[in-house]
Scaffold this motif. Structure first.
Motif, PDB file in Angstrom:
ATOM      1  N   LEU A 167      30.627  32.382  18.652  1.00  0.00           N
ATOM      2  CA  LEU A 167      32.043  32.579  18.992  1.00  0.00           C
ATOM      3  C   LEU A 167      32.262  33.472  20.217  1.00  0.00           C
ATOM      4  O   LEU A 167      33.116  33.152  21.060  1.00  0.00           O
ATOM      5  CB  LEU A 167      32.817  33.109  17.782  1.00  0.00           C
ATOM      6  N   PRO A 168      31.552  34.604  20.356  1.00  0.00           N
ATOM      7  CA  PRO A 168      31.755  35.390  21.590  1.00  0.00           C
ATOM      8  C   PRO A 168      31.407  34.587  22.850  1.00  0.00           C
ATOM      9  O   PRO A 168      32.094  34.698  23.874  1.00  0.00           O
ATOM     10  CB  PRO A 168      30.809  36.574  21.394  1.00  0.00           C
ATOM     11  N   TYR A 169      30.369  33.780  22.781  1.00  0.00           N
ATOM     12  CA  TYR A 169      29.976  32.965  23.932  1.00  0.00           C
ATOM     13  C   TYR A 169      31.048  31.917  24.226  1.00  0.00           C
ATOM     14  O   TYR A 169      31.406  31.667  25.385  1.00  0.00           O
ATOM     15  CB  TYR A 169      28.628  32.313  23.637  1.00  0.00           C
ATOM     16  N   LEU A 170      31.577  31.300  23.167  1.00  0.00           N
ATOM     17  CA  LEU A 170      32.642  30.310  23.337  1.00  0.00           C
ATOM     18  C   LEU A 170      33.871  30.946  23.977  1.00  0.00           C
ATOM     19  O   LEU A 170      34.440  30.404  24.933  1.00  0.00           O
ATOM     20  CB  LEU A 170      33.011  29.716  21.972  1.00  0.00           C
ATOM     21  N   ALA A 171      34.278  32.104  23.464  1.00  0.00           N
ATOM     22  CA  ALA A 171      35.477  32.771  23.991  1.00  0.00           C
ATOM     23  C   ALA A 171      35.279  33.183  25.449  1.00  0.00           C
ATOM     24  O   ALA A 171      36.161  32.961  26.291  1.00  0.00           O
ATOM     25  CB  ALA A 171      35.804  33.992  23.132  1.00  0.00           C
ATOM     26  N   ALA A 172      34.125  33.779  25.740  1.00  0.00           N
ATOM     27  CA  ALA A 172      33.868  34.229  27.115  1.00  0.00           C
ATOM     28  C   ALA A 172      33.781  33.044  28.067  1.00  0.00           C
ATOM     29  O   ALA A 172      34.305  33.095  29.192  1.00  0.00           O
ATOM     30  CB  ALA A 172      32.580  35.041  27.152  1.00  0.00           C
ATOM     31  N   SER A 173      33.129  31.967  27.634  1.00  0.00           N
ATOM     32  CA  SER A 173      32.987  30.780  28.488  1.00  0.00           C
ATOM     33  C   SER A 173      34.350  30.166  28.799  1.00  0.00           C
ATOM     34  O   SER A 173      34.570  29.640  29.891  1.00  0.00           O
ATOM     35  CB  SER A 173      32.105  29.732  27.797  1.00  0.00           C
ATOM     36  N   ALA A 174      35.254  30.228  27.815  1.00  0.00           N
ATOM     37  CA  ALA A 174      36.574  29.636  28.008  1.00  0.00           C
ATOM     38  C   ALA A 174      37.477  30.501  28.876  1.00  0.00           C
ATOM     39  O   ALA A 174      38.486  30.018  29.378  1.00  0.00           O
ATOM     40  CB  ALA A 174      37.229  29.385  26.650  1.00  0.00           C
ATOM     41  N   GLY A 175      37.137  31.798  29.023  1.00  0.00           N
ATOM     42  CA  GLY A 175      37.932  32.631  29.925  1.00  0.00           C
ATOM     43  C   GLY A 175      38.505  33.897  29.322  1.00  0.00           C
ATOM     44  O   GLY A 175      39.276  34.591  29.989  1.00  0.00           O
ATOM     45  N   ALA A 176      38.168  34.234  28.080  1.00  0.00           N
ATOM     46  CA  ALA A 176      38.683  35.462  27.473  1.00  0.00           C
ATOM     47  C   ALA A 176      38.252  36.672  28.302  1.00  0.00           C
ATOM     48  O   ALA A 176      37.121  36.722  28.797  1.00  0.00           O
ATOM     49  CB  ALA A 176      38.172  35.603  26.041  1.00  0.00           C
TER      50      ALA A 176
END
Length: 283
Positions: A167-176
């Motif tokens: 989840l952290p990787y998903l959020a960061a990749s999406a732009g968080a």
């Protein structure tokens, strides 16, 4: 002889200002960690001396989604997977409010996954707290998008053959622009991250790893909630600023990497929206 019995002084919880006590008792199972995640948020409100009228909490469906109904602020229990779009509309209408999406992994990342990545991409001004207990606890312990590979659930009795989201990787990749992960064994650090998220603009994402002894711990023979907390103590490694791609999360002998992984500044959606509205007025 008449004996006067003095009434005991009514004892109030020091966070009662923030709790809808008329909704008690809560629905969570013994050993569930959602209460720790919720109280960490309430302590953050209290320590920042926030006005309850300045806060709104939005949730979807599931055990974590019940938090919206238990906190004494403007709160909304929306349909499955739709907490983020509801929160976006609320934030646009009330840009001065601190809008928090508090929900579980299945609601936010499976049914609501599309909304999640686009809210992060747009750097929308929301605080998204996701309690990850690796399954759909409320509806019977089915596997979901964060269920570990080979884990046993009611719908994967021979082991989950899918790979889970980081989840952290998903959020960061999406732009968080702010990304953190803690377990419920780290309430102090979790509270500090929530406070930091409340002070900043843009899309903040905080994953909270939580025991679900009923839906996940029991079929995977992890033991009781206390055993899962002991696992967190033994295996959690704090690595602030580590690349979220390397933020390992294991429940079978590996490590649980926790910390604040991403903290960057860039214009938020609300800021860009205001700029563009001003430009349109000048045309």
């Amino acid at each position: 002889m008449k004996v006067e019995i003095k009434k005991e002084k009514e004892v109030k919880h020091h966070l009662s200002k923030w709790i809808r006590e008329d909704r008690w008792p809560h629905i969570w199972c013994s050993g569930c960690g959602i209460g720790i995640a919720m109280s960490s948020m309430l302590y953050a409100f209290e320590e920042l001396n926030l006005d309850p009228k300045e806060i709104a909490i939005v949730s979807g469906i599931g055990c974590s989604g019940r938090v919206a109904g238990y906190v004494k602020v403007d709160s909304y229990h929306t349909t499955h997977g739709r907490a983020i779009p509801f929160a976006i509309g609320l934030k646009i209408a009330k840009p001065n409010m601190k809008v928090i999406v508090f929900s579980g992994d299945g609601d936010l990342i499976s049914i609501g996954g599309n909304h999640f990545i686009h809210a992060a991409r747009r750097n929308f001004d929301l605080i998204c707290i996701c309690v990850n207990n690796f399954n759909y606890g409320m509806t019977g312990g089915q596997f979901g998008p964060t269920t570990p590979h080979e884990a046993i659930t009611t719908t994967t009795p021979y082991g989950n053959f899918e790979y889970p989201f980081n989840l952290p990787y998903l959020a960061a990749s999406a732009g968080a622009t702010f990304v953190a992960r803690w377990t419920v064994l780290h309430p102090y650090y979790l509270r500090q991250s929530i406070k930091k998220a409340l002070r900043r603009k843009g899309f903040s994402f905080i994953e909270v790893i939580s025991p679900c002894p009923t839906g996940f711990g029991r079929p995977n023979k992890i033991g009781e909630a206390i055993d899962e907390m002991k696992y967190y103590k033994e295996k959690s490694v704090i690595k602030n600023r580590v690349d979220p791609k390397e933020a390992e999360l294991s429940f079978r002998g590996g490590n649980i990497i926790v910390g604040e992984f991403v903290e960057i500044e860039k214009p938020s959606y609300i800021e860009i929206l205001k700029e563009n509205l001003e430009k349109i007025k000048e045309v």
